[in-house]
Design an enzyme around this catalytic site. Structure first.
Site, PDB file in Angstrom:
ATOM      1  N   LYS A   1      54.740  41.128  45.137  1.00 30.79           N
ATOM      2  CA  LYS A   1      54.285  42.511  45.309  1.00 30.79           C
ATOM      3  C   LYS A   1      52.938  42.596  46.032  1.00 30.79           C
ATOM      4  CE  LYS A   1      56.649  44.558  41.273  1.00 30.79           C
ATOM      5  NZ  LYS A   1      56.393  45.104  39.903  1.00 30.79           N
TER       6      LYS A   1
ATOM      7  N   PHE B   1      54.973  56.963  35.284  1.00 32.61           N
ATOM      8  CA  PHE B   1      54.182  56.184  36.247  1.00 32.61           C
ATOM      9  C   PHE B   1      54.847  56.106  37.618  1.00 32.61           C
ATOM     10  CE2 PHE B   1      56.775  53.350  33.613  1.00 32.61           C
ATOM     11  CZ  PHE B   1      57.527  52.687  34.583  1.00 32.61           C
TER      12      PHE B   1
ATOM     13  N   ARG C   1      63.384  35.926  35.230  1.00 35.50           N
ATOM     14  CA  ARG C   1      62.628  36.819  34.339  1.00 35.50           C
ATOM     15  C   ARG C   1      61.778  36.006  33.367  1.00 35.50           C
ATOM     16  NH1 ARG C   1      63.567  42.122  35.219  1.00 35.50           N
ATOM     17  NH2 ARG C   1      62.725  42.767  33.216  1.00 35.50           N
TER      18      ARG C   1
ATOM     19  N   THR D   1      56.617  42.403  31.492  1.00 36.80           N
ATOM     20  CA  THR D   1      56.111  43.414  32.433  1.00 36.80           C
ATOM     21  C   THR D   1      54.600  43.578  32.313  1.00 36.80           C
ATOM     22  OG1 THR D   1      58.199  44.578  32.046  1.00 36.80           O
ATOM     23  CG2 THR D   1      56.456  45.808  33.189  1.00 36.80           C
TER      24      THR D   1
ATOM     25  N   ARG E   1      53.192  36.284  35.611  1.00 41.22           N
ATOM     26  CA  ARG E   1      52.384  37.472  35.280  1.00 41.22           C
ATOM     27  C   ARG E   1      51.187  37.115  34.406  1.00 41.22           C
ATOM     28  NH1 ARG E   1      57.723  41.312  34.661  1.00 41.22           N
ATOM     29  NH2 ARG E   1      57.654  42.257  36.740  1.00 41.22           N
TER      30      ARG E   1
ATOM     31  N   ASN F   1      51.702  43.974  38.778  1.00 45.08           N
ATOM     32  CA  ASN F   1      52.088  42.787  37.999  1.00 45.08           C
ATOM     33  C   ASN F   1      52.778  41.710  38.850  1.00 45.08           C
ATOM     34  OD1 ASN F   1      54.477  44.138  38.334  1.00 45.08           O
ATOM     35  ND2 ASN F   1      54.992  44.266  36.176  1.00 45.08           N
TER      36      ASN F   1
ATOM     37  N   HIS G   1      58.520  41.238  41.139  1.00 44.08           N
ATOM     38  CA  HIS G   1      59.679  41.980  40.655  1.00 44.08           C
ATOM     39  C   HIS G   1      60.860  41.028  40.554  1.00 44.08           C
ATOM     40  CE1 HIS G   1      63.039  44.853  40.518  1.00 44.08           C
ATOM     41  NE2 HIS G   1      63.613  44.045  41.398  1.00 44.08           N
TER      42      HIS G   1
HETATM   43  P1  ATP Z   1      60.271  44.775  37.760  1.00 44.74           P
HETATM   44  O1  ATP Z   1      61.408  45.771  37.760  1.00 44.74           O
HETATM   45  O2  ATP Z   1      59.190  45.100  38.760  1.00 44.74           O
HETATM   46  O3  ATP Z   1      60.746  43.361  37.830  1.00 44.74           O
HETATM   47  P2  ATP Z   1      60.134  45.000  34.932  1.00 44.74           P
HETATM   48  O4  ATP Z   1      61.636  44.994  34.965  1.00 44.74           O
HETATM   49  O5  ATP Z   1      59.432  44.008  34.085  1.00 44.74           O
HETATM   50  O6  ATP Z   1      59.536  44.869  36.384  1.00 44.74           O
HETATM   51  P3  ATP Z   1      60.290  47.876  34.730  1.00 44.74           P
HETATM   52  O7  ATP Z   1      60.344  48.551  33.402  1.00 44.74           O
HETATM   53  O8  ATP Z   1      61.555  47.766  35.535  1.00 44.74           O
HETATM   54  O9  ATP Z   1      59.614  46.440  34.542  1.00 44.74           O
HETATM   55  O10 ATP Z   1      59.177  48.638  35.600  1.00 44.74           O
HETATM   56  C1  ATP Z   1      59.149  48.510  37.004  1.00 44.74           C
HETATM   57  C2  ATP Z   1      57.722  48.370  37.444  1.00 44.74           C
HETATM   58  O11 ATP Z   1      57.009  49.571  37.143  1.00 44.74           O
HETATM   59  C3  ATP Z   1      56.916  47.277  36.710  1.00 44.74           C
HETATM   60  O12 ATP Z   1      57.106  45.994  37.246  1.00 44.74           O
HETATM   61  C4  ATP Z   1      55.501  47.757  36.927  1.00 44.74           C
HETATM   62  O13 ATP Z   1      55.044  47.473  38.263  1.00 44.74           O
HETATM   63  C5  ATP Z   1      55.670  49.266  36.776  1.00 44.74           C
HETATM   64  N1  ATP Z   1      55.436  49.721  35.398  1.00 44.74           N
HETATM   65  C6  ATP Z   1      56.250  49.517  34.327  1.00 44.74           C
HETATM   66  N2  ATP Z   1      55.749  50.079  33.220  1.00 44.74           N
HETATM   67  C7  ATP Z   1      54.576  50.659  33.596  1.00 44.74           C
HETATM   68  C8  ATP Z   1      53.563  51.430  32.918  1.00 44.74           C
HETATM   69  N3  ATP Z   1      53.665  51.711  31.608  1.00 44.74           N
HETATM   70  N4  ATP Z   1      52.489  51.844  33.628  1.00 44.74           N
HETATM   71  C9  ATP Z   1      52.372  51.579  34.955  1.00 44.74           C
HETATM   72  N5  ATP Z   1      53.294  50.874  35.653  1.00 44.74           N
HETATM   73  C10 ATP Z   1      54.372  50.424  34.999  1.00 44.74           C
HETATM   74 MG    MG Z   2      62.758  46.233  36.290  1.00 39.74          MG
END
Ligand code: ATP
Ligand code: MG
Length: 140
Positions: free
Chosen positions: A11, A59, A87, A93, A104, A114, A117
């Site tokens: 990212k 967000f 993962r 996350t 991470r 973070n 992805h």
């Molecule tokens: P990704 O999809 O990026 O691999 P993830 O599956 O761990 O991450 P998701 O719940 O799909 O997490 O959220 C997608 C992305 O949105 C996160 O990677 C992060 O960049 C952002 N994000 C998630 N939760 C929050 C939050 N509470 N506040 C701000 N940004 C968030």
């Molecule tokens: Mg995700």
């Protein structure tokens, strides 16, 4: 080919800090192999399309601003149980909750920025890979 491939994004926070190589080293040492790779700089519209599943999350706006803020590196990773394995290598996350030695825990700035992805299901992996790559760009 079941659960052999996942989509990875390195990212903007990582490309801006010039730590793509460090992140990729953790991916490769975790047992996954890059079979497609390119850089991209998403527009806000492309970011919103990619993250459409999060459209209702509070967000969403800052997520779209962030993912379109700088170049990213997009990769298809291959390996046994690639989705779950990647993962695990990424960690939770929220970096505050991520296991030590995950990407991470090592590099994420905060829950938004973070570093990486990874797809979260086989259906989404398939869809996300085709969002960025044609089949002839994937060379395993
Ligand atoms: P990704 O999809 O990026 O691999 P993830 O599956 O761990 O991450 P998701 O719940 O799909 O997490 O959220 C997608 C992305 O949105 C996160 O990677 C992060 O960049 C952002 N994000 C998630 N939760 C929050 C939050 N509470 N506040 C701000 N940004 C968030
Ligand atoms: Mg995700």
């Amino acid at each position: 080919m079941t659960n052999k491939r996942t989509l990875s994004i390195i990212k903007p926070d990582a490309t801006e800090r010039n730590i793509n190589g460090a992140v990729l080293k953790m991916i490769e040492e975790g047992g996954l192999r890059v079979i497609a790779q390119k850089r991209a700089h998403l527009s806000r519209e492309e970011g919103a399309e990619f993250y459409a599943v999060h459209a209702e999350r509070p967000f969403f706006d800052e997520l779209i601003d962030y993912i379109s803020s700088a170049p990213i590196t997009v990769q298809v990773l291959e390996g046994d149980d690639a989705i779950e394995r990647y993962r695990e290598i990424m960690g939770s996350t929220n970096p505050a909750d991520a296991e030590p030695h995950t990407i991470r825990a090592s590099y994420a700035v905060d829950i938004l920025r973070n570093t990486v992805h990874g797809s979260d299901s086989e259906e989404n992996a398939h869809q996300e890979i085709s969002f960025f790559f044609n089949e002839d760009e994937i060379i395993g």
